[in-house]
Write a protein that holds these residues in place. Structure first.
Motif, PDB file in Angstrom:
ATOM      1  N   MET A 101      49.912  47.978  45.168  1.00 36.86           N
ATOM      2  CA  MET A 101      49.770  48.840  46.340  1.00 36.86           C
ATOM      3  C   MET A 101      48.341  49.361  46.464  1.00 36.86           C
ATOM      4  O   MET A 101      48.098  50.519  46.763  1.00 36.86           O
ATOM      5  CB  MET A 101      50.765  50.002  46.291  1.00 36.86           C
ATOM      6  N   GLN A 102      47.390  48.472  46.213  1.00 35.93           N
ATOM      7  CA  GLN A 102      45.977  48.832  46.327  1.00 35.93           C
ATOM      8  C   GLN A 102      45.348  47.997  47.440  1.00 35.93           C
ATOM      9  O   GLN A 102      45.872  46.949  47.807  1.00 35.93           O
ATOM     10  CB  GLN A 102      45.272  48.599  44.990  1.00 35.93           C
ATOM     11  N   PRO A 103      44.203  48.458  47.988  1.00 38.14           N
ATOM     12  CA  PRO A 103      43.649  47.781  49.162  1.00 38.14           C
ATOM     13  C   PRO A 103      43.285  46.315  48.902  1.00 38.14           C
ATOM     14  O   PRO A 103      42.695  45.976  47.876  1.00 38.14           O
ATOM     15  CB  PRO A 103      42.374  48.580  49.460  1.00 38.14           C
ATOM     16  N   VAL A 104      43.628  45.470  49.866  1.00 35.43           N
ATOM     17  CA  VAL A 104      43.278  44.058  49.806  1.00 35.43           C
ATOM     18  C   VAL A 104      41.752  43.901  49.747  1.00 35.43           C
ATOM     19  O   VAL A 104      41.223  43.011  49.084  1.00 35.43           O
ATOM     20  CB  VAL A 104      43.862  43.320  51.036  1.00 35.43           C
ATOM     21  N   ARG A 105      41.060  44.779  50.442  1.00 27.56           N
ATOM     22  CA  ARG A 105      39.597  44.622  50.505  1.00 27.56           C
ATOM     23  C   ARG A 105      38.934  44.886  49.151  1.00 27.56           C
ATOM     24  O   ARG A 105      37.760  44.551  48.967  1.00 27.56           O
ATOM     25  CB  ARG A 105      38.989  45.516  51.590  1.00 27.56           C
ATOM     26  N   ASP A 106      39.646  45.487  48.198  1.00 30.39           N
ATOM     27  CA  ASP A 106      39.075  45.693  46.864  1.00 30.39           C
ATOM     28  C   ASP A 106      39.295  44.498  45.936  1.00 30.39           C
ATOM     29  O   ASP A 106      38.869  44.519  44.782  1.00 30.39           O
ATOM     30  CB  ASP A 106      39.667  46.953  46.218  1.00 30.39           C
ATOM     31  N   CYS A 107      39.990  43.471  46.424  1.00 32.88           N
ATOM     32  CA  CYS A 107      40.187  42.281  45.599  1.00 32.88           C
ATOM     33  C   CYS A 107      38.896  41.465  45.580  1.00 32.88           C
ATOM     34  O   CYS A 107      38.060  41.561  46.469  1.00 32.88           O
ATOM     35  CB  CYS A 107      41.311  41.422  46.168  1.00 32.88           C
ATOM     36  N   ALA A 108      38.768  40.613  44.559  1.00 29.39           N
ATOM     37  CA  ALA A 108      37.605  39.729  44.495  1.00 29.39           C
ATOM     38  C   ALA A 108      37.754  38.575  45.470  1.00 29.39           C
ATOM     39  O   ALA A 108      36.780  38.100  46.054  1.00 29.39           O
ATOM     40  CB  ALA A 108      37.435  39.205  43.073  1.00 29.39           C
ATOM     41  N   LEU A 109      38.981  38.140  45.647  1.00 28.20           N
ATOM     42  CA  LEU A 109      39.222  36.962  46.474  1.00 28.20           C
ATOM     43  C   LEU A 109      40.537  37.148  47.234  1.00 28.20           C
ATOM     44  O   LEU A 109      41.514  37.658  46.684  1.00 28.20           O
ATOM     45  CB  LEU A 109      39.292  35.719  45.576  1.00 28.20           C
ATOM     46  N   VAL A 110      40.512  36.752  48.507  1.00 28.45           N
ATOM     47  CA  VAL A 110      41.739  36.752  49.301  1.00 28.45           C
ATOM     48  C   VAL A 110      42.060  35.305  49.628  1.00 28.45           C
ATOM     49  O   VAL A 110      41.272  34.630  50.296  1.00 28.45           O
ATOM     50  CB  VAL A 110      41.582  37.574  50.602  1.00 28.45           C
TER      51      VAL A 110
END
Lengths: 616, 229
Positions: A101-110
């Motif tokens: 439940m954390q922001p997608v934009r904080d991922c390294a890769l989508v």
């Protein structure tokens, strides 16, 4: 990632009581992986709702593969339904992954799978909700890499500007290499541009920013990427175990069952079928492995059904053996085996008897109503094959059959269209004849008719799609020719098919149309009640792109917008197949007869793998 | 085969999984039973189904601390073993808490469980439990409550629906309302309906945060008993 993640879980959770079907967003299912210790987080986005995306096997495979890498977490993301999207925007809650439940934009890769064209606006909706700039060119160093893949990667241009990279072909090995290349780039403190150049070095990866449109209609490499991107393919499917502990949804999702892929690729050679062309060669998994993995998936998932999936499951050389062994193991339980895709010429009485059980209906796809047209499309089944399969099924206890047909196939005449009605009449008669007299009242034939959409990398990639008025005229001919009693006729929305056709062979300019349409409010275009062709037509008009031209005929001598992408099937083979179609000459299946020279095996260094030694 | 062994499972519906529907909970629990590898009975007929029966439904959004289902086994497995296996096969938010065998002739859970206790959490700028308690008592004292559900209005006789007076307390700055209701065939009063009605007639604002069913009970004469201990 460098920036510390803002905790959005409390905010996101407070939205759940406000929306329909909150089970879409709760996570906590059996099999969901939580890896808070991972330093490299990826979000796997399916560009539609949870209940559709959870049926996607590619996503399940990549989830499994990525979560097996040390230090890597893969988390699921689906497109929030409109009510949830509105609540998220109103409360400034960014799109979040389900597991943490954390922001997608904080991922390294989508990672985004592109399953069909009508999901394109959903991708933009998700990126926007995530707070990630829509276009690769506008992304900053801190933004995640947005990497696409899936069936639509074979004509990537309409979505190319929105992706940093797109994987063409199969992902089992490639995703691991992509993540490794990205982690190495992070380690080396490479900037975004350098990172993309490194990714372009991974076989099968297309980096759109390294190509530009050429005046002849094709794509021109700008340096840093190969002139032609060849699809990735697994040489040995048997070396990869499919996920046997998949995430088990709470919600009633599409295809809510354990699925085990039993073979990949199909060499039947139907000339309209993109999957049949781009997923060659044929690779059957071993019978022992299928039985072992099916039982493992049932034990780990607790499902009531296991589905043996592929493009054409009844073609597996050992299918009867596999179904017999599984049925024996599951006897006396409430667990059943099903086959999703059956060919009319491979479905015999033996299989019909083995599969009876909970099956509500049987689905067969003759595709065309006359033998001439079935020869044009290389369907290689006869009316007698179809009637034989129907007799077998109804004698084994089935009372419903669903038939898939297309209208608008190349060379189709009014006679071919009316022929669908005649064939359905014969099927009804055969079904009734094979059914005990006192049960004939319950015999039903469902007829589903879609409009043919020419697809890239098929022999019909140069053909024109029917215009909308012509589709409606032929639909009327079909309706008049169709028996009424016992038949349930349904249509695929003709306007949605028209749009699908314009997008399926689109070029890079179409990206502007997609963005404009999304900005005018389009989302969930694959949902009939949400789809508006007018909104799309307005955007095409404003961008000066003519959808009728995109859906129209193509010059066989000029490069196509997807000529820089190779499925391994040679363009010369596609041209030859188009000529044979014109003469209604069939081409055999190379897993039953000799090589047809499509080019896949020599160009990709692969070969067919038939578990039982031979087919037929 | 005879009836088989009737096993009773107590479980919780907690955390984010309170947003599941009753059907979703049933399917999830049945799948846990299959995963646990228990020798469950199946129904007779053309499409056999797992033989299980669930207690009264919880609505989407309502958590449960002590929920129950019965599942029938074809062979005896020690209760402790069942609990271990189920615990290892259930999602955390639907974890089993206790397992015991029930008599084959006992009435079904849905018929036997006629009293439910709830805890309703209300957020409010000020804590005013005594005042809110009086407002709530006023609503209860009025005798009836009309509740609209899916376009229909149902009138509840509060003397029958509320076998105990609601109690109001406070905890961590929230109002905590404890409500006991009768549930069953004649309709079950949702505790949030009562709280909403009280909030709408109260002088201070408040909003409902969470509803949890804390207990399900069997009426035995004057006594209220749990369906398993």
């Amino acid at each position: 990632m460098a920036t510390p993640a803002a905790d959005v879980s409390a905010g996101a959770e407070s939205l759940l009581p406000l929306v329909e079907r909150p089970a879409r967003y709760v996570d906590g299912e059996w099999g969901a992986r939580h890896r808070p210790e991972a330093s490299y987080r990826t979000a796997l986005l399916y560009p539609d709702t949870y209940e559709l995306g959870m049926a996607n096997q590619a996503l399940a495979i990549l989830y499994d593969r990525l979560n097996a890498i040390d230090g890597v977490a893969a988390e699921r993301v689906f497109v929030p339904w409109k009510d949830m999207a509105a609540e998220m925007r109103a409360s400034s809650t960014p799109l979040f992954t389900l597991e943490s439940m954390q922001p997608v934009r904080d991922c390294a890769l989508v990672g985004v799978t592109l399953p069909y064209e009508l999901t394109y606006t959903n991708v933009l909706e998700a990126l926007d909700l995530a707070g990630i700039p829509l276009r690769s060119a506008d992304r900053a160093e801190a933004d995640p890499l947005v990497v696409g893949g899936g069936p639509c990667a074979f004509d990537p241009e309409p979505m190319a500007p929105f992706f940093d990279a797109i994987l063409v072909g199969e992902g089992e090995e490639a995703v691991v290499e992509i993540v490794a290349a990205h982690r190495a780039a992070i380690e080396a403190r490479a900037n975004r541009e350098e990172t993309l150049r490194r990714l372009a070095g991974v076989p099968g990866v297309y980096v759109p920013s390294l190509y530009a449109e050429a005046p002849d209609g094709g794509m021109r490499p700008l340096g840093g990427g190969p002139a032609v991107v060849e699809k990735r393919v697994l040489r040995d499917l048997g070396a990869f175990r499919p996920p046997t502990c998949p995430v088990v949804p709470f919600m009633d999702v599409v295809h809510d069952r354990a699925t085990i892929e039993i073979l990949r690729g199909c060499a039947r050679g139907c000339r309209f079928c993109q999957a049949g062309m781009v997923y060659r060669p044929v690779r059957e998994r071993r019978a022992d492995d299928i039985v072992r993995d099916s039982l493992a998936a049932l034990a780990c998932g607790g499902y009531e059904e296991v589905s043996l999936t592929s493009l054409s499951s009844s073609d597996h050389s050992l299918i009867e053996d596999v179904v017999r062994r599984l049925s024996r193991r599951l006897e006396g339980t409430d667990v059943t085996v099903s086959l999703p895709s059956l060919r009319v010429d491979a479905f015999g009485l033996t299989l019909a008897r083995l599969l009876k059980g909970k099956r509500p209906g049987l689905t067969l796809a003759p595709e065309a109503g006359t033998q001439r047209l079935r020869d044009v499309i290389n369907k290689n089944v006869t009316g007698e094959d179809l009637l034989g399969a129907v007799r077998a099924a109804f004698e084994a206890g089935w009372r419903r059959v669903k038939l898939y047909f297309m209208i608008g196939l190349p060379t189709e005449t009014d006679e071919d269209v009316a022929g669908i009605g005649r064939l359905v009449g014969e099927v009804l008669a055969a079904a009734r004849e094979a059914t005990p007299a006192d049960q004939r009242g319950s015999v039903r034939v469902g007829v589903s008719v879609s409009t043919f959409v020419p697809k890239a990398h098929t022999p019909f990639q140069w053909d024109a799609q029917l215009t909308l008025p012509e589709v409606l005229r032929r639909q009327k001919i079909l309706r008049d020719a169709m028996p009424r009693k016992g038949v349930e006729l349904s249509w695929h929305d003709a306007s949605a098919s028209f749009l699908e056709g314009a997008l399926a062979r689109g070029d890079r300019k179409v990206a502007d149309v997609i963005e404009r349409t999304w900005r005018s409010g389009a989302v969930f275009d694959a949902w009939t009640e949400e789809f508006s062709l007018d909104r799309w037509l307005a955007a095409f008009e404003e961008e000066g792109v003519d959808p009728v031209v995109l859906a129209g005929p193509r010059d066989a001598k000029a490069p196509l917008p997807w000529s820089h992408i190779s499925s391994g099937v040679s363009p010369a083979f596609l041209k030859l197949e188009r000529e044979r179609a014109e003469r209604a000459v069939a081409t055999p299946d190379c897993t039953f007869e000799e090589c047809t020279g499509c080019g896949v095996c020599p160009s990709l260094g692969v070969e067919n793998a038939i578990a039982g030694g031979s087919r037929g | 085969m005879a009836e088989g062994f009737r096993l009773r499972v107590r479980y919780g519906k907690t955390g984010r999984l309170r947003h599941l529907s009753h059907l979703e909970v049933i399917r999830a629990c049945e799948r846990s039973v299959r995963r646990a590898g228990l020798p469950y009975s199946v129904t007779q007929g053309f499409s056999p189904k797992i033989k299980a029966a669930f207690g009264p439904a919880l609505p989407v959004g309502t958590a449960g601390e002590r929920e129950y289902y019965d599942v029938w086994l074809t062979s005896y497995v020690p209760a402790r073993t069942v609990l271990e296996r189920l615990a290892g096969a259930s999602p955390a938010g639907l974890a089993p808490q206790a397992v015991s065998y029930a008599g084959g002739r006992e009435p079904s859970l849905s018929a036997a469980l006629t009293v439910a206790r709830y805890r309703v959490l209300v957020a409010s700028p000020a804590t005013w439990p005594e005042e809110f308690g009086k407002v709530l008592a006023g609503v209860v004292g009025s005798g009836t409550l009309a509740v609209e559900h899916k376009g229909k209005t149902k009138v509840f006789d509060l003397a029958r629906s509320l076998p105990e007076e609601p109690r109001v307390g406070s905890e961590d700055g929230f109002l905590v309302v404890e409500i006991t209701t009768r549930i069953g065939q004649e309709g079950s009063l949702r505790p949030e309906a009562l709280v909403h009605e009280a909030l709408s007639s109260s002088p201070k604002p408040g909003s409902l945060i969470a509803v949890t069913r804390t207990d399900l009970l069997v009426e035995a004469g004057k006594e209220w008993l749990r369906p398993m201990e």
